[in-house]
Design an enzyme around this catalytic site. Sequence first.
Site, short mmCIF file in Angstrom:
data_model
loop_
_atom_site.label_atom_id
_atom_site.label_comp_id
_atom_site.label_asym_id
_atom_site.label_seq_id
_atom_site.Cartn_x
_atom_site.Cartn_y
_atom_site.Cartn_z
N HIS A 223 80.02 81.84 53.03
CA HIS A 223 78.81 81.84 52.19
C HIS A 223 78.29 83.28 52.13
CE1 HIS A 223 74.86 79.83 50.99
NE2 HIS A 223 74.42 81.02 51.39
N CYS A 256 67.02 84.34 50.11
CA CYS A 256 66.32 83.49 51.08
C CYS A 256 64.91 84.03 51.24
CB CYS A 256 67.05 83.49 52.42
SG CYS A 256 66.15 82.56 53.67
P1 HMG Z 1 57.06 73.60 61.45
O1 HMG Z 1 55.79 74.10 60.86
O2 HMG Z 1 57.46 74.09 62.81
O3 HMG Z 1 57.06 72.01 61.42
O4 HMG Z 1 58.22 73.93 60.41
P2 HMG Z 1 56.55 70.98 62.49
O5 HMG Z 1 57.72 70.20 62.98
O6 HMG Z 1 55.66 71.65 63.50
O7 HMG Z 1 55.62 70.02 61.60
C1 HMG Z 1 54.41 70.50 61.03
C2 HMG Z 1 54.02 69.65 59.83
O8 HMG Z 1 55.00 69.79 58.81
C3 HMG Z 1 53.93 68.15 60.13
O9 HMG Z 1 52.92 67.62 59.31
C4 HMG Z 1 55.26 67.63 59.65
O10 HMG Z 1 55.23 66.27 59.26
C5 HMG Z 1 55.50 68.52 58.44
P3 HMG Z 1 51.48 67.18 59.93
O11 HMG Z 1 51.81 66.19 60.98
O12 HMG Z 1 50.93 68.47 60.49
O13 HMG Z 1 50.76 66.68 58.74
N1 HMG Z 1 56.94 68.65 58.18
C6 HMG Z 1 57.56 68.37 57.03
N2 HMG Z 1 57.12 67.94 55.85
C7 HMG Z 1 58.04 67.73 54.87
N3 HMG Z 1 59.37 67.92 55.06
C8 HMG Z 1 59.85 68.38 56.21
C9 HMG Z 1 58.92 68.62 57.25
N4 HMG Z 1 59.07 69.06 58.52
C10 HMG Z 1 57.86 69.08 59.07
N5 HMG Z 1 61.17 68.56 56.38
C11 HMG Z 1 60.41 73.55 59.46
C12 HMG Z 1 59.58 73.68 60.73
C13 HMG Z 1 61.86 73.55 59.84
C14 HMG Z 1 60.04 72.25 58.76
C15 HMG Z 1 60.07 74.76 58.53
O14 HMG Z 1 60.30 75.91 59.26
C16 HMG Z 1 60.89 74.77 57.28
O15 HMG Z 1 60.72 73.92 56.38
N6 HMG Z 1 61.84 75.75 57.15
C17 HMG Z 1 62.76 75.81 56.03
C18 HMG Z 1 62.95 77.24 55.59
C19 HMG Z 1 63.98 77.26 54.47
O16 HMG Z 1 64.17 76.30 53.73
N7 HMG Z 1 64.69 78.41 54.32
C20 HMG Z 1 65.70 78.59 53.31
C21 HMG Z 1 66.96 77.80 53.58
S1 HMG Z 1 68.06 78.59 54.73
C22 HMG Z 1 68.99 79.69 53.76
O17 HMG Z 1 68.68 79.92 52.62
C23 HMG Z 1 70.24 80.28 54.35
C24 HMG Z 1 71.53 79.62 53.80
O18 HMG Z 1 71.62 79.78 52.39
C25 HMG Z 1 72.78 80.25 54.46
C26 HMG Z 1 72.78 81.79 54.44
O19 HMG Z 1 72.58 82.40 53.37
O20 HMG Z 1 73.02 82.34 55.51
C27 HMG Z 1 71.58 78.11 54.12
MG MG Z 2 72.29 81.56 51.39
#
Ligand code: HMG
Ligand code: MG
Length: 314
Positions: A223, A256
Amino acid sequence: MGPLELGLPARTPADAELPARVRIWEVGPRDGLQNESSIVDVSVKLEFIDRLASSGLSIVEATSFVHPQWVPQLADAAELLAGLRRHSGVSYPVLVPNEKGLDRALESGVSHIAIFGSATESFARRNLNRSLDEQYAMFEPVVTRARAAGLAVRAYVSMAFGDPWEGVVAAEQVVTVGKRLLDLGCSQLSIGDTVGVGTAGQVDAVLGGFVAAGTPLDALAVHFHDTYGQALANTLAALRAGVSTVDSSAGGLGGCPYAKSATGNLATEDLVWMLDGLGIEHGVRLNALADTSAWMAERLGRPSPSRVVRALRG
Ligand code: HMG
Ligand code: MG
């Protein structure tokens, strides 16, 4: 008329060191769009995905069930999946970081998910709000429950070559993290150059490290982001090393939001042009794909960064 006038590269005889067929894992609707600051309407995303599948792509990573405040562009994941016109033989994987995301994905009827881990402590904290060790604890129940529900599970390992906060990432570190993610029960590991800094020698070192550690090459994918223009060269190095699943993004969209300086992915059209020239099967109709990327570029209001799209449609 010569091949260039037909919009096709000259084809060289088959090379025994290269795979006969490459599986293209299209990430445009997810990785390509996640970084867009203005929200793209769900109807445009649905047409984009539909057109990608119509152009012959058999894996189209559709969206992410992440926290909507972390990636606002993909907050419409449930609506998107509800509106998806599913083509037969096409898989639509989604990113899932935790059990909350899995619950949402299962409600939307997905059959293929991807978890996404980090090779570095800094990016684990920035992208997942977790330490390196905590990321495994977050993913473990996701993979266990997803497999029990009959879903296919891929893992990503990000920052596999370099990290903006930690510098060059050692191949051993990537192999250790990647194997640990695979051992959770994932069927494939995609090795991510999130910020596009890796070069071909590093690709050899990382892939060689996995092979030495007993990981079968058909469990690996690559990737590449194209920040430093290395994505296609790195892909060729990976193909020569025996990898045959390659991630790319239509029109070279991507980036990202949590990785400083990450730009677009390897453009699917640039990949297809190279594969065509090498006589490697892929199943994609380049003209239909380039039309789709030109159409999407109009929707986003700027030209496609793909060199092949610009050459064919510019
Ligand atoms: P957090 O704030 O630590 O979450 O985020 P938490 O577990 O402490 O929960 C806090 C609140 O968020 C709670 O709600 C949960 O229910 C809610 P409350 O009880 O306070 O009302 N919550 C959610 N709501 C909806 N959907 C969910 C979810 N999870 C918790 N899934 C978390 C931790 C992982 C969720 C956050 O950090 C996050 O969403 N990160 C994603 C970042 C992202 O998408 N980055 C881009 C993708 S990676 C990429 O692009 C690289 C890749 O392409 C490969 C490469 O290029 O190398 C793949
Ligand atoms: Mg990527």
